[in-house]
Scaffold this motif. Structure first.
Motif, PDB file in Angstrom:
ATOM      1  N   VAL A   1      79.604 -18.047 -41.222  1.00 39.67           N
ATOM      2  CA  VAL A   1      79.735 -16.904 -42.234  1.00 39.67           C
ATOM      3  C   VAL A   1      79.427 -17.769 -43.269  1.00 39.67           C
ATOM      4  O   VAL A   1      79.532 -17.602 -45.119  1.00 39.67           O
ATOM      5  N   GLN A   2      80.119 -19.344 -42.574  1.00 40.39           N
ATOM      6  CA  GLN A   2      80.317 -20.681 -43.701  1.00 40.39           C
ATOM      7  C   GLN A   2      79.068 -21.066 -44.573  1.00 40.39           C
ATOM      8  O   GLN A   2      78.049 -20.617 -45.671  1.00 40.39           O
ATOM      9  N   SER A   3      77.293 -20.654 -43.476  1.00 38.83           N
ATOM     10  CA  SER A   3      76.028 -21.353 -43.422  1.00 38.83           C
ATOM     11  C   SER A   3      75.465 -20.070 -43.955  1.00 38.83           C
ATOM     12  O   SER A   3      74.715 -20.329 -44.975  1.00 38.83           O
ATOM     13  N   MET A   4      76.134 -18.882 -43.937  1.00 35.88           N
ATOM     14  CA  MET A   4      75.456 -17.883 -44.905  1.00 35.88           C
ATOM     15  C   MET A   4      75.563 -17.362 -46.110  1.00 35.88           C
ATOM     16  O   MET A   4      74.908 -17.155 -46.463  1.00 35.88           O
ATOM     17  N   THR A   5      76.881 -18.331 -46.487  1.00 33.37           N
ATOM     18  CA  THR A   5      76.989 -18.084 -48.402  1.00 33.37           C
ATOM     19  C   THR A   5      76.121 -19.379 -49.052  1.00 33.37           C
ATOM     20  O   THR A   5      75.809 -19.075 -49.438  1.00 33.37           O
ATOM     21  N   GLU A   6      76.122 -20.271 -48.088  1.00 37.15           N
ATOM     22  CA  GLU A   6      75.366 -21.381 -48.382  1.00 37.15           C
ATOM     23  C   GLU A   6      74.069 -21.246 -48.734  1.00 37.15           C
ATOM     24  O   GLU A   6      72.685 -21.160 -49.758  1.00 37.15           O
ATOM     25  N   LYS A   7      73.338 -20.058 -47.825  1.00 35.72           N
ATOM     26  CA  LYS A   7      71.978 -19.333 -48.026  1.00 35.72           C
ATOM     27  C   LYS A   7      71.592 -17.930 -49.072  1.00 35.72           C
ATOM     28  O   LYS A   7      70.921 -18.132 -49.803  1.00 35.72           O
ATOM     29  N   LEU A   8      73.375 -17.184 -49.521  1.00 38.02           N
ATOM     30  CA  LEU A   8      73.078 -16.458 -50.126  1.00 38.02           C
ATOM     31  C   LEU A   8      73.509 -17.506 -51.732  1.00 38.02           C
ATOM     32  O   LEU A   8      72.546 -16.926 -52.249  1.00 38.02           O
ATOM     33  N   ARG A   9      73.848 -18.397 -51.652  1.00 30.52           N
ATOM     34  CA  ARG A   9      73.773 -19.155 -53.174  1.00 30.52           C
ATOM     35  C   ARG A   9      72.459 -20.020 -53.261  1.00 30.52           C
ATOM     36  O   ARG A   9      72.161 -19.768 -53.973  1.00 30.52           O
ATOM     37  N   GLN A  10      71.728 -20.605 -52.207  1.00 27.88           N
ATOM     38  CA  GLN A  10      70.735 -21.741 -52.410  1.00 27.88           C
ATOM     39  C   GLN A  10      69.336 -20.156 -52.223  1.00 27.88           C
ATOM     40  O   GLN A  10      68.515 -20.587 -53.246  1.00 27.88           O
ATOM     41  N   GLU A  11      69.511 -19.449 -51.797  1.00 25.43           N
ATOM     42  CA  GLU A  11      67.714 -18.624 -52.022  1.00 25.43           C
ATOM     43  C   GLU A  11      68.202 -17.535 -52.484  1.00 25.43           C
ATOM     44  O   GLU A  11      67.186 -17.150 -53.125  1.00 25.43           O
ATOM     45  N   LEU A  12      69.053 -17.200 -52.621  1.00 27.33           N
ATOM     46  CA  LEU A  12      69.958 -15.245 -53.293  1.00 27.33           C
ATOM     47  C   LEU A  12      69.883 -16.317 -54.740  1.00 27.33           C
ATOM     48  O   LEU A  12      70.331 -15.120 -55.707  1.00 27.33           O
ATOM     49  N   GLY A  13      70.847 -16.787 -55.241  1.00 32.26           N
ATOM     50  CA  GLY A  13      71.826 -17.162 -56.085  1.00 32.26           C
ATOM     51  C   GLY A  13      72.772 -16.606 -56.663  1.00 32.26           C
ATOM     52  O   GLY A  13      72.562 -16.618 -57.584  1.00 32.26           O
ATOM     53  N   ILE A  14      73.362 -16.312 -55.280  1.00 30.79           N
ATOM     54  CA  ILE A  14      74.782 -15.567 -54.867  1.00 30.79           C
ATOM     55  C   ILE A  14      75.805 -16.309 -55.975  1.00 30.79           C
ATOM     56  O   ILE A  14      75.941 -17.100 -55.394  1.00 30.79           O
ATOM     57  N   ASP A  15      76.254 -15.820 -57.005  1.00 32.52           N
ATOM     58  CA  ASP A  15      77.612 -16.659 -57.622  1.00 32.52           C
ATOM     59  C   ASP A  15      78.702 -16.871 -56.336  1.00 32.52           C
ATOM     60  O   ASP A  15      78.784 -15.781 -55.487  1.00 32.52           O
ATOM     61  N   GLU A  16      79.627 -17.451 -57.246  1.00 31.98           N
ATOM     62  CA  GLU A  16      80.877 -17.348 -56.351  1.00 31.98           C
ATOM     63  C   GLU A  16      81.891 -16.043 -56.475  1.00 31.98           C
ATOM     64  O   GLU A  16      82.884 -15.693 -54.989  1.00 31.98           O
ATOM     65  N   ALA A  17      81.759 -15.951 -57.379  1.00 31.29           N
ATOM     66  CA  ALA A  17      83.099 -14.627 -57.209  1.00 31.29           C
ATOM     67  C   ALA A  17      81.712 -13.182 -56.444  1.00 31.29           C
ATOM     68  O   ALA A  17      82.460 -12.896 -56.164  1.00 31.29           O
TER      69      ALA A  17
END
Length: 303
Positions: free
Chosen positions: A270-286
């Motif tokens: 899940v930790q790696s998935m959050t990086e993909k969400l941030r970097q590839e989809l621009g999903i914010d921390e909230a």
């Protein structure tokens, strides 16, 4: 940031569906998950014979009841199957020979094996006549999810009226080719206001571009990210066990069944998935915190 993962088949070389699973192995998997920021999870047992499934559920429960550190990490059991669609594509990595229609006798056996710790059951609504098993499970306080299914809209509506509240890893466990308009993804998205919907955000199970489109169709409070992790998670490329079958993890991290026609769980944390969400989809921390922690925790805690 800590995460709550509702679908973990194993981790760091430990297969929760293994027939020789020990308490020490479960503890090792829990420590590895916690090192990758998963503080709570549901240990997932997948389709096999009823005897095998009940024994595997029992071994996980033994670990939970006999080790406090395990109990603090494994919040309960996710039973994925055997009441799934047997059709090609929808069955996925679940052995068709053991898939069956939902019935109260088998459901009660599985729940009894969990000794109060079964928290989530994934089934195919079209395999549950009039939603009877869904209704019974819901009455026990168990979360019922649809998955590995080609349910019609009517099937989904009957299931929701019977207590269905979730859908398991949308966009997967269906054939690579489906009718372009009326298909299970579109049907579930049309009911997204009434269902919590989980997604595997590793970039393999769903290309990130498509995942981004799906996420825009689901209310923020209904999005849940799951790993569907197998024993290979956290180990890198190689061949690993999952419920008596071999799964091959490529150099890029994709986990394939031996036949190479479909994925068999996931080797991405899940930790790696959050990086993909941030970097590839621009999903914010909230939003990441909501999808990986707040929303799944709310389901588990019944809030």
């Amino acid at each position: 940031m800590s995460h709550v993962d509702l679908q973990v088949n194993g981790y760091a070389g430990v297969d929760f569906n293994g027939d020789e699973l020990s308490i020490e192995q479960v503890l090792d998997a829990c420590r590895a998950m916690r090192s990758h920021q998963v503080d709570r999870c549901l240990g997932t047992v997948i389709t096999d014979s009823m005897d095998a499934m009940c024994a595997r559920i029992g071994r996980l429960v033994d670990a939970m009841e006999q080790d406090d550190e395990v109990a603090n990490t494994v919040a309960g059991i996710h039973v994925e199957g055997p009441f799934l669609s047997p059709l090609d594509g929808y069955a996925g990595a679940h052995p068709k020979s053991e898939i069956r229609a939902a019935n109260l006798e088998d459901a009660q056996r599985l729940v009894d094996a969990g000794r109060g710790h079964v928290r989530l059951v994934t089934l195919a609504p079209e395999q549950d006549s009039a939603g009877k098993t869904t209704n019974w499970l819901s009455d026990q306080g168990i979360i019922v999810a649809a998955g590995h299914t080609n349910a019609t809209l009517k099937d989904l509506d009957v299931a929701m009226d019977s207590g269905l509240t979730m859908f398991t890893h949308l966009g997967n466990a269906c054939p690579s080719e489906v009718p372009r308009h009326d298909n299970i993804v579109q049907r579930v998205l049309s009911r997204a206001s009434r269902l919590a919907i989980s997604f595997i955000a590793d970039g393999f199970h769903i290309p990130m571009m498509a995942l981004g489109n799906y996420l825009k169709c689901v209310p923020e409070q209904n999005i849940i990210i799951v790993s569907d992790a197998i024993s290979a998670a956290g180990l890198g490329p190689g061949t690993y066990a999952l419920a008596g079958q071999n799964v091959h993890v490529d150099d890029d991290g994709a986990a394939w069944a031996e036949c190479r026609t479909h994925f068999a769980g996931c080797a991405t944390s899940v930790q790696s998935m959050t990086e993909k969400l941030r970097q590839e989809l621009g999903i914010d921390e909230a939003r990441i915190q909501a999808w990986t922690q707040t929303n799944p925790a709310r389901l588990l805690d019944g809030k």
